[in-house]
Enzyme design. Sequence first.
Site, PDB file in Angstrom:
ATOM      1  N   ASP A 104       4.947  -8.230  12.726  1.00 33.29           N
ATOM      2  CA  ASP A 104       3.504  -8.463  12.787  1.00 33.29           C
ATOM      3  C   ASP A 104       3.026  -8.346  14.220  1.00 33.29           C
ATOM      4  OD1 ASP A 104       3.775  -9.261  10.155  1.00 33.29           O
ATOM      5  OD2 ASP A 104       3.879 -11.399  10.661  1.00 33.29           O
TER       6      ASP A 104
HETATM    7  N1  URA Z   1       8.234 -12.165   8.845  1.00 33.14           N
HETATM    8  C1  URA Z   1       6.954 -12.366   9.249  1.00 33.14           C
HETATM    9  O1  URA Z   1       6.263 -13.194   8.703  1.00 33.14           O
HETATM   10  N2  URA Z   1       6.501 -11.641  10.270  1.00 33.14           N
HETATM   11  C2  URA Z   1       7.237 -10.724  10.936  1.00 33.14           C
HETATM   12  O2  URA Z   1       6.749 -10.097  11.884  1.00 33.14           O
HETATM   13  C3  URA Z   1       8.560 -10.520  10.501  1.00 33.14           C
HETATM   14  C4  URA Z   1       9.039 -11.252   9.452  1.00 33.14           C
END
Ligand code: URA
Length: 232
Positions: A104
């Site tokens: 993310d």
């Molecule tokens: N899980 C999440 O919630 N975000 C990420 O970036 C990776 C795994």
Amino acid sequence: MRRLDQLLANLGYCSRREARAWIQAGRVTVRGVVVDDFGAKADPADVRVDGEPLDHPDGLLLLLHKPAGLVCSHDEREGPNVYSLLPLRWRGRNPAVTSIGRLDKDTSGLLLLTDQTELVHRLTSPKHKVPKVYRATLSAEVSRALIPLFASGTLLLKDEKDPCAPAALKILSPREAELTLTEGRYHQVRRMFASQGVEVLALHRARFGPLELGGLPVGQWREVPPGTFAAT
Ligand code: URA
């Protein structure tokens, strides 16, 4: 054997039209001999541009320490992306350099980047169960009851029909935990904790399969040795 104009364009040197002009101008040699026919084919290992060997003709595999604030998408409308941290020539490759799975925008840590499409498919396939380790800073104290729940393989996330695969939770301090996943669902770590009423305030990926960041500074990348995922 690859066509010279296509080879230079695909490796991000320039457009195909420019590649033809470079070749006709005598800037490209094959085994030391100038080849001015842009349609000629050659083994990439034999090609030189301005006397220099080609830049990673067999593909790139990079480990990036992703900073929070950059997206993994190539879509400019989604904001500044991780590819902006790479040399310009690599950003012009075809197939494009892309992330192996996504983190993310707000997540930091270990992100693999490659132009090898087969590797992306292999390492993101749930079948291969590559373990990924995340460190989460949480909004509330994490209950020990989450350890068996996350390990059970029964946790069902909202709007999903299959439960999450067993995941290993380690509590590091009252509001810090390490979670090891073998799959990569959308926002998975955040959604697993959210399902138990806990918000993830910060998230960092510390490990991907056999790879760790080591002392790699934020925003920097290093090459991954060939063969690292040969057996995966
Ligand atoms: N899980 C999440 O919630 N975000 C990420 O970036 C990776 C795994």
